[in-house]
Design a protein around this motif. Structure first.
Motif, PDB file in Angstrom:
ATOM      1  N   ARG A  36       0.858  -1.179   0.000  1.00  0.00           N
ATOM      2  CA  ARG A  36       0.000   0.000   0.000  1.00  0.00           C
ATOM      3  C   ARG A  36       0.897   1.233   0.000  1.00  0.00           C
ATOM      4  NH1 ARG A  36      -5.013   0.869   4.095  1.00  0.00           N
ATOM      5  NH2 ARG A  36      -5.482  -1.151   3.102  1.00  0.00           N
ATOM      6  N   ALA A  37       0.697   2.124  -0.942  1.00  0.00           N
ATOM      7  CA  ALA A  37       1.565   3.293  -1.085  1.00  0.00           C
ATOM      8  C   ALA A  37       1.442   4.221   0.123  1.00  0.00           C
ATOM      9  CB  ALA A  37       1.229   4.051  -2.365  1.00  0.00           C
ATOM     10  N   ARG A  38       2.599   4.701   0.567  1.00  0.00           N
ATOM     11  CA  ARG A  38       2.612   5.641   1.690  1.00  0.00           C
ATOM     12  C   ARG A  38       3.242   6.983   1.318  1.00  0.00           C
ATOM     13  NH1 ARG A  38       4.168   0.870   5.263  1.00  0.00           N
ATOM     14  NH2 ARG A  38       6.334   1.581   5.098  1.00  0.00           N
ATOM     15  N   LYS A  39       3.662   7.107   0.063  1.00  0.00           N
ATOM     16  CA  LYS A  39       4.260   8.353  -0.404  1.00  0.00           C
ATOM     17  C   LYS A  39       3.728   8.686  -1.792  1.00  0.00           C
ATOM     18  CE  LYS A  39       7.196   9.510   2.903  1.00  0.00           C
ATOM     19  NZ  LYS A  39       7.178  10.825   3.576  1.00  0.00           N
TER      20      LYS A  39
ATOM     21  N   GLY B  57      -4.939   4.881  -1.012  1.00  0.00           N
ATOM     22  CA  GLY B  57      -5.095   3.946   0.092  1.00  0.00           C
ATOM     23  C   GLY B  57      -4.998   2.507  -0.378  1.00  0.00           C
ATOM     24  N   ALA B  58      -5.991   1.701  -0.005  1.00  0.00           N
ATOM     25  CA  ALA B  58      -5.971   0.274  -0.340  1.00  0.00           C
ATOM     26  C   ALA B  58      -6.019   0.032  -1.846  1.00  0.00           C
ATOM     27  CB  ALA B  58      -7.152  -0.424   0.338  1.00  0.00           C
ATOM     28  N   ARG B  59      -6.530   0.989  -2.598  1.00  0.00           N
ATOM     29  CA  ARG B  59      -6.615   0.801  -4.054  1.00  0.00           C
ATOM     30  C   ARG B  59      -5.247   0.833  -4.729  1.00  0.00           C
ATOM     31  NH1 ARG B  59     -10.167   5.201  -6.391  1.00  0.00           N
ATOM     32  NH2 ARG B  59      -9.538   6.355  -4.516  1.00  0.00           N
ATOM     33  N   SER B  60      -4.204   1.274  -3.996  1.00  0.00           N
ATOM     34  CA  SER B  60      -2.852   1.234  -4.574  1.00  0.00           C
ATOM     35  C   SER B  60      -2.254  -0.170  -4.517  1.00  0.00           C
ATOM     36  CB  SER B  60      -1.937   2.220  -3.846  1.00  0.00           C
ATOM     37  OG  SER B  60      -1.746   1.831  -2.486  1.00  0.00           O
TER      38      SER B  60
END
Length: 207
Positions: A169-172, A179-182
């Protein structure tokens, strides 16, 4: 490696990025702005055009980095440009770069990207390919591998690191807004980083 080798690396990277630009753009369309491949293709084409003659290896990378910053849109320009410029500066004015020198340059490039992007491994960024690549290079060097072997280990680690971003899950960056869609998508920056390291391995293997 000498200046000609590093110029060959930039040229070969430009070739690989151009050939893969559509895929990189599709990856970015899923979780970002949808322009990563096009931007990076333009940036590395500019880097090739800017390659200087009769300069030390480090100057080749510094010049390429500056061209990428000036011609590449989005976040990738400053990040790749910083990586190359920091690597070039670490090489100093030496006419040849050995395995230890290249490793130090790659480490400097990684540190520059981390400093600029404020990302860490696990954030689903190019760091997830670049950091393991540098670690694998340094491990191979410590085990006595030559330059070609070290770079090959780095390229393999970068490719594995890029694959590893798929479930993250992307954080940057822009992808973090999803969010979860990444999750379920490979990070485009990690994927292009793997291409850059593969290009270096290809060139080093010819020596």
């Amino acid at each position: 490696m000498n200046a000609d080798d590093l110029a060959s690396w930039i040229r070969h990277t430009a070739e690989l990025v151009s050939a893969d630009a559509d895929r990189l753009t599709r990856l970015d369309a899923a979780i970002g702005d949808g322009d990563h491949g096009l931007n990076l293709d333009r940036g590395f084409r500019a880097a090739v055009e800017a390659l200087p003659a009769d300069v030390p290896p480090g100057k080749v990378l510094i010049t390429a980095g500056r061209a990428i910053v000036s011609k590449t849109g989005g976040a990738s320009g400053p990040l790749y440009g910083t990586a190359l410029r920091r690597a070039g500066k670490a090489m100093g004015d030496e006419g040849e770069v050995d395995a230890a020198g290249l490793g130090a340059a790659l480490r400097a490039g990684l540190e520059g990207v981390v400093e600029l992007g404020k990302a860490a491994e696990g954030d689903k960024t190019m760091i997830d390919a670049l950091a393991p690549a540098v670690a694998a290079y340094e491990a191979a060097l410590a085990e006595g591998s030559g330059l070609a072997g070290c770079v090959r280990a780095a390229a393999e680690a970068a490719a594995k690191g890029a694959d590893g971003t798929v479930p993250m899950r992307a954080r940057k960056g822009r992808a973090s807004y999803l969010g979860a869609r990444s999750e379920g998508h490979m990070d485009p920056g990690a994927s292009s980083t793997a291409l850059v390291l593969q290009a270096l391995a290809d060139v080093a293997g010819e020596g």
